[in-house]
Design an enzyme around this catalytic site. Structure first.
Site, short mmCIF file in Angstrom:
data_model
loop_
_atom_site.label_atom_id
_atom_site.label_comp_id
_atom_site.label_asym_id
_atom_site.label_seq_id
_atom_site.Cartn_x
_atom_site.Cartn_y
_atom_site.Cartn_z
CG HIS A 17 4.07 1.66 2.11
ND1 HIS A 17 3.93 0.59 2.96
CD2 HIS A 17 3.41 1.30 0.98
CE1 HIS A 17 3.22 -0.35 2.39
NE2 HIS A 17 2.90 0.04 1.17
CE LYS A 41 -4.48 -6.91 1.57
NZ LYS A 41 -3.96 -5.85 0.71
NE ARG A 90 6.28 -3.28 -4.52
CZ ARG A 90 5.50 -4.03 -3.78
NH1 ARG A 90 5.87 -4.36 -2.57
NH2 ARG A 90 4.35 -4.47 -4.24
CB SER A 128 2.86 -4.85 3.79
OG SER A 128 2.91 -3.45 3.67
#
Ligand code: PNS
Length: 174
Positions: A17, A41, A90, A128
Site C-alpha cells: 500500500h 467486514k 498485484r 493485509s
C-alpha cells in the site's frame, strides 16, 4: 490542483500500500488515503487505529493526508473534487474485482479515472490478510509492513507471553 483518492480497508497498511501511495504522490499534487468503513467486514484494527498507522507510515510523503469514510466511494470522490482513484494491482487475481469496481465507479462518476499502478515486484505477494495471519502466530512481519508499525501491529496481533498454547510452535505430527 490534481487530487487523487487511494481507498481501501488498510487492515493494516502494508508495504505494498505504502509503495502505491508514495508513487501516487509523485503523479498527483495531493493524495487522500481513504480508510473506507465497511460495517459488514470484521476488521482487526479500529478505524482510528488504521488511520493513525497510515499517518505514521506516510508522515514523510509530501501532499498525503488520511481520511475515513462510510458510503459510496464515488460520492466521496465527487465531494472532494478528486480527479482520480488510485489502486494497486498485484496479480491477475486482483484484476476481475478491481475491473468491476473501476467500471462501477466510472458509471457513477464518469469524469474520475481509476488509475491502476502495478505493484513493485518485492510486494507482489504482500496483503493485509497475510500480515494478520503471520502476526497472529507471532511470525516476522518486518518485510511486509512499514518499519515504524511493526511493534504496534505485533503488540496488537501477536500472541502475548502467557497466553495459553500460543507462545510456542506446537507440532501435531504423530
Ligand atoms: O482494501 P479493499 O477492502 O479491497 O478496498 C475495497 C474498497 C474499500 C475500495 C471498496 O470496497 C469500496 O470502494 N467501498 C466503498 C463502497 C462503494 O463505493 N462501493 C462500490 C464500489 S464499486
Amino acid at each position: 490542483m490534481s487530487l487523487a483518492v487511494c481507498p481501501g480497508s488498510f487492515d493494516p497498511i502494508t508495504r505494498g500500500h505504502l509503495d502505491i501511495v508514495r508513487r501516487a504522490s509523485v503523479l498527483f499534487e495531493e493524495v487522500v488515503v481513504l480508510v473506507v468503513i465497511n460495517p459488514d467486514k470484521h476488521c482487526a484494527f479500529t478505524i482510528d487505529e488504521r488511520c493513525d498507522m497510515i499517518r505514521q507510515a506516510t508522515a514523510g510523503i509530501p501532499g498525503v493526508r488520511v481520511d475515513s469514510y462510510y458510503g459510496l466511494l464515488a460520492d466521496y470522490v465527487r465531494a472532494a473534487g478528486a480527479a482520480a482513484i488510485v489502486k494497486g494491482l498485484r496479480a491477475m487475481s486482483d484484476f476481475e474485482y478491481e475491473f468491476q469496481m473501476a467500471l462501477t465507479n466510472k458509471s457513477l462518476i464518469p469524469y474520475a479515472e481509476t488509475v491502476f499502478l502495478t505493484t513493485s515486484v518485492e510486494n507482489m505477494y504482500v496483503s493485509s490478510s497475510l500480515v494478520r495471519q503471520v502476526a497472529g502466530f507471532g511470525g516476522n512481519i518486518s518485510d511486509f509492513v512499514p518499519r515504524c508499525l511493526v511493534k504496534t501491529i505485533m503488540k496488537r496481533l501477536a500472541p502475548q507471553p502467557g497466553e495459553d498454547g500460543k507462545t510456542e510452535a506446537v507440532s501435531h505430527e504423530h
